[in-house]
Design a protein around this motif. Structure first.
Motif, PDB file in Angstrom:
ATOM      1  N   ILE A 142       0.802  -1.104  -0.310  1.00 11.21           N
ATOM      2  CA  ILE A 142       0.096  -0.245   0.265  1.00 11.21           C
ATOM      3  C   ILE A 142       0.904   1.366   0.114  1.00 11.21           C
ATOM      4  N   ALA A 143       0.093   2.295  -0.601  1.00  6.02           N
ATOM      5  CA  ALA A 143       1.006   3.782  -0.429  1.00  6.02           C
ATOM      6  C   ALA A 143       0.263   4.703  -0.522  1.00  6.02           C
ATOM      7  N   ILE A 144       0.631   6.031   0.489  1.00  6.33           N
ATOM      8  CA  ILE A 144      -0.674   6.573   0.990  1.00  6.33           C
ATOM      9  C   ILE A 144       0.058   8.106   0.472  1.00  6.33           C
ATOM     10  N   HIS A 145      -0.637   8.788  -0.624  1.00  5.73           N
ATOM     11  CA  HIS A 145      -0.452   9.909  -0.922  1.00  5.73           C
ATOM     12  C   HIS A 145      -1.694  11.364  -0.102  1.00  5.73           C
ATOM     13  N   VAL A 146      -0.419  12.819   0.190  1.00  7.05           N
ATOM     14  CA  VAL A 146      -2.094  13.638   0.474  1.00  7.05           C
ATOM     15  C   VAL A 146      -1.336  14.427   0.016  1.00  7.05           C
ATOM     16  N   LEU A 205       0.750   6.639  13.788  1.00  8.52           N
ATOM     17  CA  LEU A 205       0.671   6.730  12.482  1.00  8.52           C
ATOM     18  C   LEU A 205       2.452   7.293  12.645  1.00  8.52           C
ATOM     19  N   PRO A 206       3.659   6.527  12.264  1.00  2.87           N
ATOM     20  CA  PRO A 206       5.018   6.915  12.269  1.00  2.87           C
ATOM     21  C   PRO A 206       4.664   8.551  11.103  1.00  2.87           C
ATOM     22  N   LEU A 207       5.972   9.099  12.671  1.00  2.00           N
ATOM     23  CA  LEU A 207       6.085  10.684  11.823  1.00  2.00           C
ATOM     24  C   LEU A 207       7.418  10.694  11.864  1.00  2.00           C
ATOM     25  N   GLU A 208       8.517  10.275  11.892  1.00  2.00           N
ATOM     26  CA  GLU A 208       9.833  10.549  12.026  1.00  2.00           C
ATOM     27  C   GLU A 208      10.134   9.489  10.511  1.00  2.00           C
ATOM     28  N   PRO A 209      11.056  10.312   9.600  1.00  2.00           N
ATOM     29  CA  PRO A 209      11.527   9.041   8.108  1.00  2.00           C
ATOM     30  C   PRO A 209      12.668   8.018   9.148  1.00  2.00           C
ATOM     31  N   GLY A 210      12.493   6.920   8.776  1.00  2.83           N
ATOM     32  CA  GLY A 210      12.603   5.371   8.480  1.00  2.83           C
ATOM     33  C   GLY A 210      11.958   4.904   9.762  1.00  2.83           C
ATOM     34  N   SER A 211      10.851   5.638  10.483  1.00  2.00           N
ATOM     35  CA  SER A 211      10.219   4.442  11.656  1.00  2.00           C
ATOM     36  C   SER A 211       9.011   4.352  11.511  1.00  2.00           C
ATOM     37  N   TRP A 212       8.210   2.933  11.959  1.00  2.00           N
ATOM     38  CA  TRP A 212       7.423   2.455  11.139  1.00  2.00           C
ATOM     39  C   TRP A 212       6.178   2.599  12.547  1.00  2.00           C
ATOM     40  N   PHE A 276      -3.935  11.419   8.284  1.00  2.00           N
ATOM     41  CA  PHE A 276      -2.850  11.414   7.663  1.00  2.00           C
ATOM     42  C   PHE A 276      -1.837  12.162   7.360  1.00  2.00           C
ATOM     43  N   LYS A 277      -3.154  13.614   7.062  1.00  2.00           N
ATOM     44  CA  LYS A 277      -2.408  15.075   6.927  1.00  2.00           C
ATOM     45  C   LYS A 277      -0.950  15.047   7.573  1.00  2.00           C
ATOM     46  N   GLU A 278      -1.857  14.938   9.158  1.00  2.00           N
ATOM     47  CA  GLU A 278      -0.328  15.618  10.028  1.00  2.00           C
ATOM     48  C   GLU A 278       0.965  14.725   9.615  1.00  2.00           C
ATOM     49  N   ALA A 279       0.955  12.836   9.665  1.00  2.00           N
ATOM     50  CA  ALA A 279       2.148  12.304   9.275  1.00  2.00           C
ATOM     51  C   ALA A 279       2.752  12.603   8.146  1.00  2.00           C
ATOM     52  N   ILE A 280       1.674  13.354   6.540  1.00  5.38           N
ATOM     53  CA  ILE A 280       2.684  13.411   5.655  1.00  5.38           C
ATOM     54  C   ILE A 280       3.222  14.942   6.211  1.00  5.38           C
ATOM     55  N   ALA A 281       2.582  15.523   6.766  1.00 10.39           N
ATOM     56  CA  ALA A 281       3.375  16.986   7.082  1.00 10.39           C
ATOM     57  C   ALA A 281       4.176  16.999   7.916  1.00 10.39           C
ATOM     58  N   VAL A 291       1.941  21.476   2.348  1.00 14.46           N
ATOM     59  CA  VAL A 291       2.182  19.669   2.875  1.00 14.46           C
ATOM     60  C   VAL A 291       1.499  18.973   1.081  1.00 14.46           C
ATOM     61  N   GLY A 292       1.942  18.109   1.509  1.00  8.50           N
ATOM     62  CA  GLY A 292       1.353  16.585   0.608  1.00  8.50           C
ATOM     63  C   GLY A 292       2.712  16.524  -0.227  1.00  8.50           C
ATOM     64  N   ASN A 293       2.389  15.135  -0.429  1.00 10.22           N
ATOM     65  CA  ASN A 293       3.622  13.736  -1.311  1.00 10.22           C
ATOM     66  C   ASN A 293       3.300  13.706  -2.618  1.00 10.22           C
ATOM     67  N   ALA A 294       2.266  14.562  -3.145  1.00  8.70           N
ATOM     68  CA  ALA A 294       1.523  14.532  -4.227  1.00  8.70           C
ATOM     69  C   ALA A 294       2.320  15.258  -6.016  1.00  8.70           C
TER      70      ALA A 294
END
Length: 467
Positions: A142-146, A205-212, A276-281, A291-294
């Protein structure tokens, strides 16, 4: 003739029309300066796939792989693509059993993603399942985009969830683009919650890059194919999917990917979308304006797509045994060993029709095991929902529980019907195989056939349903 004219009109005018459309909606930043402004405007990417990248300019500066090639890229504004109804009644046959195993949600610095197990389901395209199919696919992540990358009825939704599939039989970690298909659904603010998004975000949801972050909630993708948002204007296309050939939406942007995008966005609760927006932010660079990864919308000129309806074949889809079902896997291995042993002992070699009969019984026995597992899961979920009804107060929560109960019990009944059909086929199959071999069927008081199908079916059916 009319369709040719429409295609020519779209090819000539789609780029400027899209620009005006985005500006009128205040969405110029989504499309401004796109390198896909002309379908023939191919460039040459001089960068490396290892080069760092981000969504600062929506992918305009990406200089690796095929990201600079212009045509054949994704995402696109679906309303600007020439579409047609599915030819020869070809549709999407989907089968996604509810997943009860824990999954890990990964923050890789660009998006949130979830790796799924080998038995999470998939879909097929064709006119008759399972006999007339053009392609079969198995989901793997799964991949998630906001916000959403594609547009839904001309508008970008707050979130897009993409299910990545590999062509059936391909188990490579990074398959070739021609062996990749993505089922994509947008989510927008609506009158009911999304059970899938709620399950993914529960526990954080994981907020730090590399975290899960681990999610232990049930994942059910069936809502992808359910009713949309009332009053959204989807019309008779609501719940249907557009299929077109595009590319990966992140470097290396490889072309040849099959996209299957739902026509209308699904509803979700504000708190889920905001989570999810907070996690992408958290992974959005500080200097990024929004904010976004689209990725920016790509050129739709010269593109075509097909509108397909859907059909649920979860009970019938031949999925491999679940990894945790060791007893079933052992039974299958023993059945195959018995069959090989029996074939080796045959002198002369058994007739071709007899061997085909044995193979058909073995497949039916495997299908029976899968159907039993599916019935157990759906009936259990239905019973849990029924028990929950005793404590839920009237209101939206009770309505959702009632929907869950009805949906799971319908699946439970379907699985029971499939089991009954397979049981009937297996119970009469032994006599048919014996007659093809030239033997008389055994009387009820005689010993069962040793080292043949009876032994295999006994291993596959320890409960004695078929004996």
């Amino acid at each position: 003739m009319a369709r040719w004219c429409l295609a020519a009109f779209a090819f000539a005018l789609c780029t400027p029309a899209l620009g005006r459309q985005q500006q009128q909606r205040g969405g110029d930043a989504l499309f401004r300066g796109s390198r896909g402004a002309a379908a023939s405007g191919a460039g040459v990417c001089k960068g490396s796939a290892a080069d760092p990248w981000n969504y600062m300019d929506g992918g305009f500066s990406w200089n690796a792989g095929e990201c600079c090639m212009g045509g054949g890229q994704s995402p696109v504004n679906l309303t600007a693509v020439v579409g047609d109804e599915s030819p020869l009644n070809a549709k999407i046959f989907y089968g996604y059993p509810a997943l009860y195993q824990p999954v890990s949600i990964l923050n890789d610095g660009h998006m949130l993603s979830v790796e799924l197990g080998p038995h999470a389901g998939g879909f097929a395209v064709g006119s008759l399942y399972p006999d007339i199919l053009t392609s079969r696919w198995r989901v793997w992540k799964i991949a998630i985009h906001v916000p959403s990358e594609h547009t839904f009825q001309g508008v970008r939704a707050p979130l897009e969830l993409q299910l990545f599939h590999r062509r059936k039989g391909n188990k490579r970690e990074n398959p070739a683009p021609g062996d990749v298909a993505v089922v994509s659904v947008g989510y927008t603010y609506g009158g009911r919650r999304s059970k899938l998004l709620d399950s993914l975000k529960k526990g954080g949801l994981p907020l730090e890059p590399g975290s899960w972050q681990e999610s232990t909630q049930e994942l059910d993708f069936s809502e992808f194919f359910g009713p949309g948002l009332m009053g959204s204007g989807g019309g008779d296309r609501s719940g249907k999917f557009w299929q077109y050939e595009g590319s990966l939406t992140a470097p290396p942007c490889s072309r040849g990917v099959q996209w299957v995008v739902r026509h209308d966005a699904l509803p979700a609760s504000p708190d889920s979308l905001e989570a999810f927006k907070e996690a992408i932010a958290a992974l959005t660079p500080v200097a990024q304006a929004e904010v976004g990864n689209a990725r920016k919308l790509q050129s739709a000129c010269g593109r075509t797509m097909t509108l397909r309806s859907t059909s649920d074949v979860t009970p019938q889809m031949q999925l491999e045994p679940r990894a945790e079902d060791g007893g079933f896997q052992t039974a299958v291995a023993e059945a195959l060993a018995e069959q090989k042993k029996f074939a080796a002992a045959m002198v002369p070699e058994p007739p071709k029709l007899y061997k085909e009969c044995l193979d058909r019984l073995a497949r039916a026995a495997t299908d029976l095991g899968v159907a039993k597992s599916h019935r157990h899961n759906t009936c259990k979920a239905g019973a849990e929902a029924q028990a929950k009804l005793k404590t839920v107060q009237p209101g939206l929560s009770r309505v959702r529980v009632v929907e869950q109960y009805k949906g799971n019990m319908a699946k439970c009944e379907t699985a029971s019907a499939v089991i009954a059909s397979l049981a009937k086929e297996l119970s009469g199959g032994k006599a048919r195989c014996a007659s093809l071999k030239g033997e008389k069927p055994k009387a009820k008081d005689e010993q069962p056939m040793s080292g043949s199908v009876s032994g295999a079916l006994s291993a596959l059916d320890p409960s004695g349903l078929l004996r």
